[in-house]
Motif scaffolding. Structure first.
Motif, PDB file in Angstrom:
ATOM      1  N   UNK A 169      -1.990  -2.549   9.559  1.00  0.00           N
ATOM      2  CA  UNK A 169      -2.772  -1.935   8.482  1.00  0.00           C
ATOM      3  C   UNK A 169      -1.878  -1.458   7.348  1.00  0.00           C
ATOM      4  N   UNK A 170      -0.725  -0.888   7.679  1.00  0.00           N
ATOM      5  CA  UNK A 170       0.196  -0.435   6.634  1.00  0.00           C
ATOM      6  C   UNK A 170       0.768  -1.607   5.849  1.00  0.00           C
ATOM      7  N   UNK A 171       1.066  -2.704   6.539  1.00  0.00           N
ATOM      8  CA  UNK A 171       1.575  -3.893   5.844  1.00  0.00           C
ATOM      9  C   UNK A 171       0.502  -4.475   4.929  1.00  0.00           C
ATOM     10  N   UNK A 172      -0.737  -4.485   5.398  1.00  0.00           N
ATOM     11  CA  UNK A 172      -1.839  -4.990   4.576  1.00  0.00           C
ATOM     12  C   UNK A 172      -2.057  -4.085   3.359  1.00  0.00           C
ATOM     13  N   UNK A 173      -1.992  -2.781   3.575  1.00  0.00           N
ATOM     14  CA  UNK A 173      -2.167  -1.826   2.487  1.00  0.00           C
ATOM     15  C   UNK A 173      -1.053  -2.006   1.442  1.00  0.00           C
ATOM     16  N   UNK A 174       0.172  -2.222   1.914  1.00  0.00           N
ATOM     17  CA  UNK A 174       1.297  -2.428   1.002  1.00  0.00           C
ATOM     18  C   UNK A 174       1.159  -3.747   0.249  1.00  0.00           C
ATOM     19  N   UNK A 175       0.673  -4.778   0.947  1.00  0.00           N
ATOM     20  CA  UNK A 175       0.504  -6.083   0.290  1.00  0.00           C
ATOM     21  C   UNK A 175      -0.560  -6.021  -0.802  1.00  0.00           C
ATOM     22  N   UNK A 176      -1.556  -5.178  -0.615  1.00  0.00           N
ATOM     23  CA  UNK A 176      -2.614  -5.036  -1.619  1.00  0.00           C
ATOM     24  C   UNK A 176      -2.235  -4.066  -2.728  1.00  0.00           C
ATOM     25  N   UNK A 177      -1.123  -3.395  -2.578  1.00  0.00           N
ATOM     26  CA  UNK A 177      -0.649  -2.493  -3.621  1.00  0.00           C
ATOM     27  C   UNK A 177      -1.265  -1.117  -3.563  1.00  0.00           C
ATOM     28  N   UNK A 178      -1.887  -0.756  -2.451  1.00  0.00           N
ATOM     29  CA  UNK A 178      -2.499   0.569  -2.327  1.00  0.00           C
ATOM     30  C   UNK A 178      -1.447   1.591  -1.930  1.00  0.00           C
ATOM     31  N   UNK A 179      -1.771   2.834  -2.160  1.00  0.00           N
ATOM     32  CA  UNK A 179      -0.870   3.912  -1.772  1.00  0.00           C
ATOM     33  C   UNK A 179      -0.928   4.108  -0.264  1.00  0.00           C
ATOM     34  N   UNK A 201      -0.012   0.874  18.033  1.00  0.00           N
ATOM     35  CA  UNK A 201       1.102   0.915  17.090  1.00  0.00           C
ATOM     36  C   UNK A 201       1.165  -0.373  16.268  1.00  0.00           C
ATOM     37  N   UNK A 202       0.926  -1.512  16.916  1.00  0.00           N
ATOM     38  CA  UNK A 202       0.905  -2.787  16.192  1.00  0.00           C
ATOM     39  C   UNK A 202      -0.237  -2.806  15.177  1.00  0.00           C
ATOM     40  N   UNK A 203      -1.385  -2.248  15.546  1.00  0.00           N
ATOM     41  CA  UNK A 203      -2.526  -2.185  14.630  1.00  0.00           C
ATOM     42  C   UNK A 203      -2.207  -1.300  13.424  1.00  0.00           C
ATOM     43  N   UNK A 204      -1.584  -0.161  13.650  1.00  0.00           N
ATOM     44  CA  UNK A 204      -1.220   0.745  12.551  1.00  0.00           C
ATOM     45  C   UNK A 204      -0.213   0.078  11.631  1.00  0.00           C
TER      46      UNK A 204
END
Length: 122
Positions: free
Chosen positions: A104-114, A98-101
């Motif tokens: 990954x979602x925080x990283x995806x949001x920081x990069x501006x990806x959907x 859960x921490x890994x997911x």
């Protein structure tokens, strides 16, 4: 401030948190559940994704624990004492994934990806 809050919630430092943890441990052992079994994959899509990434054996064991708990609850019974002593309610199997997911979602949001998945409203 966060260290105060962490010390307040730590069962080793706060007797009220220790009493809550003891009570929760007893209730989980009565039905043979683990704390991670209480997470609802329909409520949080991160939990659903973490469960999808876990090995099949772990997810099957979780499903069996939940079925047993529902069955015991419907019968108004508890696990036998010898089986309750064998239970490990706070041995985590979901938290790392859960921490890994979430990371990954925080990283995806920081990069501006959907986002990979979104909740769709009917």
């Amino acid at each position: 401030m966060t260290s105060f809050l962490q010390s307040f919630l730590d069962p080793k430092k706060n007797w009220l948190a220790a009493m809550h943890m003891k009570s929760l441990t007893k209730r989980l052992r009565n039905y043979g559940l683990r704390y991670d079994d209480l997470y609802d994959p329909y409520y949080d899509l991160d939990i659903k994704e973490a469960l999808n990434r876990l090995p099949r054996e772990i997810v099957d064991a979780r499903t069996q624990r939940l079925k047993r708990a529902i069955d015991l609850s419907m019968k108004h019974e508890y696990l036998p004492e010898n089986l309750q002593q064998m239970q490990t309610p706070f041995r985590s199997y979901l938290q790392e994934m859960l921490a890994l997911v979430k990371k990954e979602n925080a990283e995806r949001e920081a990069l501006g990806a959907l986002p990979l998945y979104q909740r769709t409203l009917p």
